[in-house]
Design a protein around this motif. Structure first.
Motif, mmCIF file in Angstrom:
data_model
loop_
_atom_site.group_PDB
_atom_site.id
_atom_site.type_symbol
_atom_site.label_atom_id
_atom_site.label_comp_id
_atom_site.label_asym_id
_atom_site.label_seq_id
_atom_site.Cartn_x
_atom_site.Cartn_y
_atom_site.Cartn_z
ATOM 1 N N GLU A 232 5.739 -4.332 4.158
ATOM 2 C CA GLU A 232 4.854 -3.692 3.185
ATOM 3 C C GLU A 232 4.722 -2.183 3.421
ATOM 4 O O GLU A 232 3.993 -1.501 2.688
ATOM 5 N N LEU A 234 5.068 1.782 3.412
ATOM 6 C CA LEU A 234 5.383 2.702 2.324
ATOM 7 C C LEU A 234 6.726 3.366 2.574
ATOM 8 O O LEU A 234 7.130 3.600 3.720
ATOM 9 N N ASP A 238 7.360 7.158 -1.750
ATOM 10 C CA ASP A 238 5.996 6.828 -2.168
ATOM 11 C C ASP A 238 5.015 7.874 -1.655
ATOM 12 O O ASP A 238 4.111 8.326 -2.379
ATOM 13 N N THR A 315 -1.079 -4.769 2.401
ATOM 14 C CA THR A 315 -0.141 -4.797 1.291
ATOM 15 C C THR A 315 0.221 -3.358 0.937
ATOM 16 O O THR A 315 -0.486 -2.409 1.312
ATOM 17 N N ARG A 316 1.305 -3.203 0.203
ATOM 18 C CA ARG A 316 1.734 -1.859 -0.178
ATOM 19 C C ARG A 316 0.621 -1.131 -0.943
ATOM 20 O O ARG A 316 0.343 0.044 -0.696
ATOM 21 N N GLY A 317 -0.035 -1.842 -1.881
ATOM 22 C CA GLY A 317 -1.102 -1.214 -2.649
ATOM 23 C C GLY A 317 -2.269 -0.796 -1.782
ATOM 24 O O GLY A 317 -2.820 0.301 -1.928
ATOM 25 N N ALA A 318 -2.678 -1.685 -0.844
ATOM 26 C CA ALA A 318 -3.796 -1.367 0.040
ATOM 27 C C ALA A 318 -3.460 -0.197 0.947
ATOM 28 O O ALA A 318 -4.308 0.682 1.205
ATOM 29 N N LEU A 320 -1.254 2.224 0.315
ATOM 30 C CA LEU A 320 -1.195 3.444 -0.485
ATOM 31 C C LEU A 320 -2.603 3.989 -0.714
ATOM 32 O O LEU A 320 -2.853 5.196 -0.596
ATOM 33 N N GLU A 321 -3.543 3.095 -1.011
ATOM 34 C CA GLU A 321 -4.926 3.519 -1.220
ATOM 35 C C GLU A 321 -5.525 4.090 0.064
ATOM 36 O O GLU A 321 -6.216 5.117 0.044
#
Length: 345
Positions: A232, A234, A238, A315-318, A320-321
């Motif tokens: 996961e 980045l 990104d 996760t990738r989204g978490a 990134l945030e």
């Protein structure tokens, strides 16, 4: 019946990770911090000045005996992490700590939790261009072997690049990640010495602390755990996109940096630019090279986060945030603009 809290001996309490560990553990444990120079100065803990080179950590015999009778676990997060230090100093210091604390853990008959780095998975080959970074990883490899060979109960935890809190991006001090990404946000980096698909594995400091809290609370006293994003993680592309979004939020406009092979920058471009670049720009660029040389990975690092029950937070989204929050906190601290209401596009 009254139960006393378990007592943790913590090293590195004044550092980025140490502060996060205190936040995680202070409610449930009594924390005694061994410091070297910098006081921890936190009302939630007690502390003493110690010395890894001393057979009783710099304490007199009676105080050392009392410490061994009081402590229930040892957490060693202290280390020389500045790659600008002399390589011999890095190696000597990063091995002295585990030796001393393994001795204490044996005398107290308690487990030792040792913080290594996930980048032992990719030990550097030719580190002649970056001896500090190469020695740092080698010191962790050697320290792990000391820990593994000792008869005491031991746990090795291996975080990747530690970033700010998932709550607000806060951290007690900025490290190489922010020096490098801050240069991109400010538009001061014309070239990025890696491939856009390279993985840059980061893990928020409060997740690292939460993992250790779980291990301590559940009395897990043996094992080796990878605290990384794994698949996961980045990609460099990104992170570049995120840096440019935050730069735009701050009103910073610049041409996007180009990805180039790190070998081309190190061996060809940087020598040509040494006469043209001011010293601070040269230093920043070398920091960038060293960071990407060590921390970019073509394949995912091993990870134990799902095994430990933290898969949904990694996760990738978490991530990134969390990285966005960390960079925005950095920007606020540096006074670069009002970013507290900003969000990832």
């Amino acid at each position: 019946m009254t139960w006393r809290k378990r007592t943790i001996l913590l090293t590195g309490g004044s550092g980025v990770l140490g502060r996060a560990l205190i936040d995680e553990l202070a409610h449930d444990f009594d924390i005694v911090c061994m410091r070297h120079r910098t006081p921890v100065a936190d009302p939630r803990i007690s502390e003493f000045s110690g010395d890894f080179a001393h057979p009783t950590l710099g304490l007199d015999t009676a105080d050392y005996r009392r410490l061994t009778q009081r402590v229930d676990a040892v957490v060693h997060s202290a280390a020389v992490t500045s790659w600008k230090e002399d390589p011999e100093t890095i190696l000597r210091t990063n091995l002295a700590g585990p030796r001393a604390l393994l001795r204490l853990a044996g005398d107290a008959e308690v487990p030792l939790y040792f913080f290594s780095t996930a980048f032992v998975a990719n030990p550097p080959g030719d580190g002649s261009s970056f001896p500090g970074a190469a020695t740092y990883v080698q010191s962790k490899i050697d320290a792990e072997q000391l820990v593994r060979d000792d008869p005491a109960q031991t746990v090795i935890v291996r975080p990747s690049v530690v970033s700010g809190s998932t709550v607000d991006g806060r951290m007690s001090a900025f490290q190489g990640l922010h020096r490098v990404l801050g240069g991109v946000v400010r538009g001061r980096v014309p070239l990025i010495p890696c491939d856009s698909d390279s993985l840059i594995d980061t893990i928020p400091q409060d997740l690292v602390a939460a993992v250790l809290g779980k291990l301590l609370r559940e009395n897990i006293v043996e094992g080796e755990f990878w605290l990384s994003a794994g698949p996961e993680a980045l990609h460099a592309g990104d992170i570049l996109t995120l840096c440019r979004e935050i730069g735009e939020e701050l009103g910073i406009t610049s041409a996007p940096p180009r990805f180039v092979p790190s070998e081309a920058v190190d061996r060809l471009l940087l020598p040509l630019l040494e006469d043209a670049l001011p010293p601070d720009a040269q230093a920043m660029f070398r920091d960038f090279l060293e960071f990407t040389w060590l921390f970019q990975t073509p394949e995912p690092l091993p990870t134990s986060m799902s095994e430990l029950g933290f898969g949904p937070q990694v996760t990738r989204g978490a991530l990134l945030e969390a990285t966005a929050k960390s960079l925005r906190y950095w920007a606020r601290t540096k006074g670069l603009g009002r970013t507290d209401q900003a969000r990832v596009a």
